[in-house]
Design a protein around this motif. Structure first.
Motif, PDB file in Angstrom:
ATOM      1  N   THR A 250       0.783  -1.442   0.021  1.00 24.04           N
ATOM      2  CA  THR A 250       0.049  -0.036   0.053  1.00 24.04           C
ATOM      3  C   THR A 250       0.780   1.284   0.012  1.00 24.04           C
ATOM      4  OG1 THR A 250      -1.810  -1.202   1.104  1.00 24.04           O
ATOM      5  CG2 THR A 250      -1.964   1.187   1.192  1.00 24.04           C
TER       6      THR A 250
ATOM      7  N   HIS B 285      -6.421  -8.824  -3.077  1.00 21.99           N
ATOM      8  CA  HIS B 285      -5.706  -8.001  -2.195  1.00 21.99           C
ATOM      9  C   HIS B 285      -6.564  -7.907  -1.083  1.00 21.99           C
ATOM     10  CE1 HIS B 285      -3.367  -4.504  -0.697  1.00 21.99           C
ATOM     11  NE2 HIS B 285      -2.860  -4.890  -1.815  1.00 21.99           N
ATOM     12  N   PRO B 286      -5.946  -7.977   0.180  1.00 16.74           N
ATOM     13  CA  PRO B 286      -6.428  -7.901   1.503  1.00 16.74           C
ATOM     14  C   PRO B 286      -7.157  -6.299   1.759  1.00 16.74           C
ATOM     15  CG  PRO B 286      -4.355  -8.149   1.835  1.00 16.74           C
ATOM     16  CD  PRO B 286      -4.536  -8.529   0.277  1.00 16.74           C
ATOM     17  N   ASN B 287      -6.504  -5.438   1.173  1.00 18.32           N
ATOM     18  CA  ASN B 287      -6.739  -4.025   1.420  1.00 18.32           C
ATOM     19  C   ASN B 287      -7.393  -3.286   0.075  1.00 18.32           C
ATOM     20  OD1 ASN B 287      -6.220  -4.199   4.098  1.00 18.32           O
ATOM     21  ND2 ASN B 287      -4.109  -4.139   3.592  1.00 18.32           N
TER      22      ASN B 287
ATOM     23  N   ASP C  78      -9.096   0.123   0.175  1.00 21.03           N
ATOM     24  CA  ASP C  78      -8.173   1.302   0.721  1.00 21.03           C
ATOM     25  C   ASP C  78      -7.413   1.901  -0.630  1.00 21.03           C
ATOM     26  OD1 ASP C  78      -8.900   0.949   3.258  1.00 21.03           O
ATOM     27  OD2 ASP C  78      -7.228  -0.740   3.785  1.00 21.03           O
TER      28      ASP C  78
ATOM     29  N   LYS D 201      -9.760   4.219  -2.113  1.00 21.50           N
ATOM     30  CA  LYS D 201      -9.791   5.461  -1.244  1.00 21.50           C
ATOM     31  C   LYS D 201      -8.703   6.352  -1.293  1.00 21.50           C
ATOM     32  CE  LYS D 201     -12.412   3.523   2.449  1.00 21.50           C
ATOM     33  NZ  LYS D 201     -12.402   2.928   3.708  1.00 21.50           N
TER      34      LYS D 201
ATOM     35  N   LYS E 142     -18.162  -2.148   0.567  1.00 23.84           N
ATOM     36  CA  LYS E 142     -16.934  -1.499   0.698  1.00 23.84           C
ATOM     37  C   LYS E 142     -16.436  -0.964  -0.484  1.00 23.84           C
ATOM     38  CE  LYS E 142     -14.972  -4.159   4.651  1.00 23.84           C
ATOM     39  NZ  LYS E 142     -13.936  -5.062   5.124  1.00 23.84           N
TER      40      LYS E 142
END
Length: 337
Positions: A80, A108-110, A113, A116, A141
């Motif tokens: 990230t 992808h786990p995030n 994010d 965002k 999400k």
């Protein structure tokens, strides 16, 4: 112009600032100068980029470099912090971000994010998925994060047809994923992401073209898109190539080999105005360089994306493609104009 394109254009214009527009104009002018004069000129920086969130996948599609296990480069998830750094390096010109390359991005786990982070910089976001993991919570999400567009691959209207190519997946999960996205948009009072149901036309599913259009409307997708299949082996025994030439990217030549129907002798605007980054920071000329064979360089603490895109390796590559597309095998298999 239909409703879908009106909404999409409005979304893009809301993020197109004057500096970004000026950058696109500079890129186009410099491309034309190089095209007609043969003298290398490139003004501006990429207005679009494809960044790879994941080089891992949960399916085994036979014509996919990852699914068929022919990809030789390492596979993992993007960091990230690296992702944030690359976006910063490509600002303020970048405003259209494609959040996929090889692999399944939603693994992808995030992933929300990442959306965002891009939205904070007023960058239009698009991703492509097999939708096997789009549960109700994940759909919510994605909508809350502000994802602008999503392509969902559904290459069959029955389980048997779907699984013939999307090996390891199910049609039920794919359609449920679309339903979850539509429901999340409605609950949250959002119009985004635009949902594009993509159907790759192949020999085994071309009889379902009308059925996929009906299914897309039933599910609530904003658009159903028919796509031609990319084939890597020119000796392919027409197992995938559809019988209807309208939906075939290739034709069979006198030697019995497959070759691209659309021919272009030189030039490629995509590598003037865009770039591709793998999950580990390799900077590539375009999305046809699946295995990063022609990487311009790799980002480090001292090597930025912009530095790499303007180094001698990148200039030499672009100039060779401008002279002739026959210099590189990947360009011979490219149908982009």
């Amino acid at each position: 112009m239909n409703k879908y394109y009106c909404r999409l254009i409005f979304s893009l214009l809301s993020k197109l600032t004057f500096p970004r527009l000026l950058n696109i104009i500079k890129l186009k002018i410099s491309y034309l100068i190089t095209y007609f004069s043969g003298r290398y000129v490139r003004w501006g920086e990429p207005w679009t980029a494809s960044i790879e969130p994941s080089a891992l996948c949960n399916l085994q599609c036979p014509e996919c470099p990852i699914g068929s296990h022919i990809l030789t480069r390492p596979s993992n998830f993007i960091n990230t912090d690296d992702f944030t750094s690359w976006l910063e390096q490509m600002q303020p010109q970048l405003f259209y971000l494609i959040l996929y390359f090889q692999g399944e991005p939603l693994l992808h786990p995030n992933f929300p994010d990442l959306i965002k982070i891009a939205q904070l910089r007023r960058v239009h976001t698009l991703t492509s998925t097999n939708a096997q993991t789009i549960t109700e919570p994940l759909a919510r999400k994605l909508v809350e994060a502000g994802l602008d567009e999503i392509i969902v691959s559904v290459d069959g209207t029955t389980e048997e047809t779907y699984r013939q190519y999307r090996r390891g997946g199910t049609l039920e999960k794919a359609t449920r994923g679309i339903e979850n996205l539509v429901k999340a948009r409605k609950v949250l009072g959002k119009k985004n992401p635009f949902i594009r149901l993509q159907f790759i036309v192949m020999r085994h599913n071309e009889h379902q073209i009308q059925e996929i259009k009906v299914l897309g409307k039933k599910l609530g997708a904003d658009r159903v898109e028919l796509k031609t299949a990319q084939i890597y082996d020119p000796t392919d025994p027409n197992i995938i190539l559809p019988s209807n030439p309208k939906f075939a990217r290739y034709k069979v030549n006198r030697q019995g080999l497959l070759e691209i129907k659309k021919k272009r002798h030189k030039g490629c605007m995509k590598m003037w105005g865009g770039t591709v980054l793998t999950w580990d920071g390799k900077v590539l000329p375009c999305c046809y360089d699946k295995d990063a064979e022609h990487a311009f360089g790799q980002t480090t603490a001292t090597q930025t994306v912009k530095n790499i895109l303007n180094n001698p390796t990148s200039r030499t590559f672009r100039l060779k493609v401008m002279q002739s597309r026959s210099h590189y095998d990947m360009c011979k298999n490219c149908h982009e104009r």
